[in-house]
Scaffold this active site. Structure first.
Site, short mmCIF file in Angstrom:
data_model
loop_
_atom_site.label_atom_id
_atom_site.label_comp_id
_atom_site.label_asym_id
_atom_site.label_seq_id
_atom_site.Cartn_x
_atom_site.Cartn_y
_atom_site.Cartn_z
N HIS A 18 0.89 -1.26 -0.08
CA HIS A 18 0.24 -0.09 0.05
C HIS A 18 0.98 1.21 0.06
CE1 HIS A 18 -3.08 -2.66 2.06
NE2 HIS A 18 -3.56 -2.42 0.83
N LYS A 42 -16.85 -6.83 6.48
CA LYS A 42 -15.65 -7.40 7.09
C LYS A 42 -15.44 -6.72 8.64
CE LYS A 42 -12.84 -7.10 2.98
NZ LYS A 42 -11.29 -6.23 2.38
N ARG A 91 -2.71 -6.40 -8.17
CA ARG A 91 -1.60 -7.50 -7.88
C ARG A 91 -1.77 -8.35 -9.03
NH1 ARG A 91 -3.17 -9.66 -2.10
NH2 ARG A 91 -5.06 -8.90 -3.02
N SER A 129 -3.11 -7.94 2.84
CA SER A 129 -3.67 -7.83 4.13
C SER A 129 -3.99 -9.14 4.87
CB SER A 129 -4.52 -6.78 4.50
OG SER A 129 -4.14 -5.48 4.10
#
Length: 160
Positions: A18, A42, A91, A129
């Protein structure tokens, strides 16, 4: 007119990947606002307050970077901040599939917004993460993946 980008995410935790996206974004934009969103689907591992403090410390020598928290749609938050760009890191193709749909909806909600995707630097591509949370949960070292020290994070987490 200032080129302001909002870099939204849950950042639970904020990683070196990040950080890399933010630093590269500073080459493109006058300001990068890191927006820690509250994702109702979440359950957070680290509190938003702790992450905000650690991210602010990470960029304390970069006045063009600021941190906000929000509990609204990203497009609405971007409009409120005067941001006309969303900054996102990719990614892999799975990230693209997910982010593409979100960018289309954000554009629908806020016609002036452009999403800018930066491909993750190769050395950060395997970092996520969720992987860091799992490693931490089971007592494995994670400091190599974070732009701040874990002891700092643990201290702040106990205070909040």
């Amino acid at each position: 007119m200032k080129r302001i980008a909002l870099f939204p995410g849950s950042f639970d935790p904020f990683t070196k990947g990040h950080e890399d996206i933010v630093m590269r974004g500073l080459r493109l934009f006058d300001e990068v606002v890191i927006g820690i969103g509250n994702n109702a689907s979440k359950k957070r591992y680290f509190s938003i307050e702790v992450m905000r403090e650690l991210i602010e410390r990470t960029f304390d020598k970069h006045p063009a970077v600021s941190v906000v928290t929000y509990d609204d749609l990203t497009a609405h938050t971007a409009r409120e901040l005067g941001a006309t760009f969303l900054l996102r890191g990719l990614r892999n193709t799975t990230d693209f599939e997910y982010e593409n749909g979100i960018s289309q909806v954000n554009r629908y909600l806020y016609g002036e917004i452009e999403t800018v995707f930066l491909i993750t630097s190769p050395n950060f591509a395997p970092i996520s993460s969720s992987i860091i949370r799992d490693l931490h949960r089971y007592g494995q070292p994670v400091d190599n993946f974070l732009p701040y020290s874990l002891s700092e994070l643990n201290k702040l987490n106990k205070e909040n």
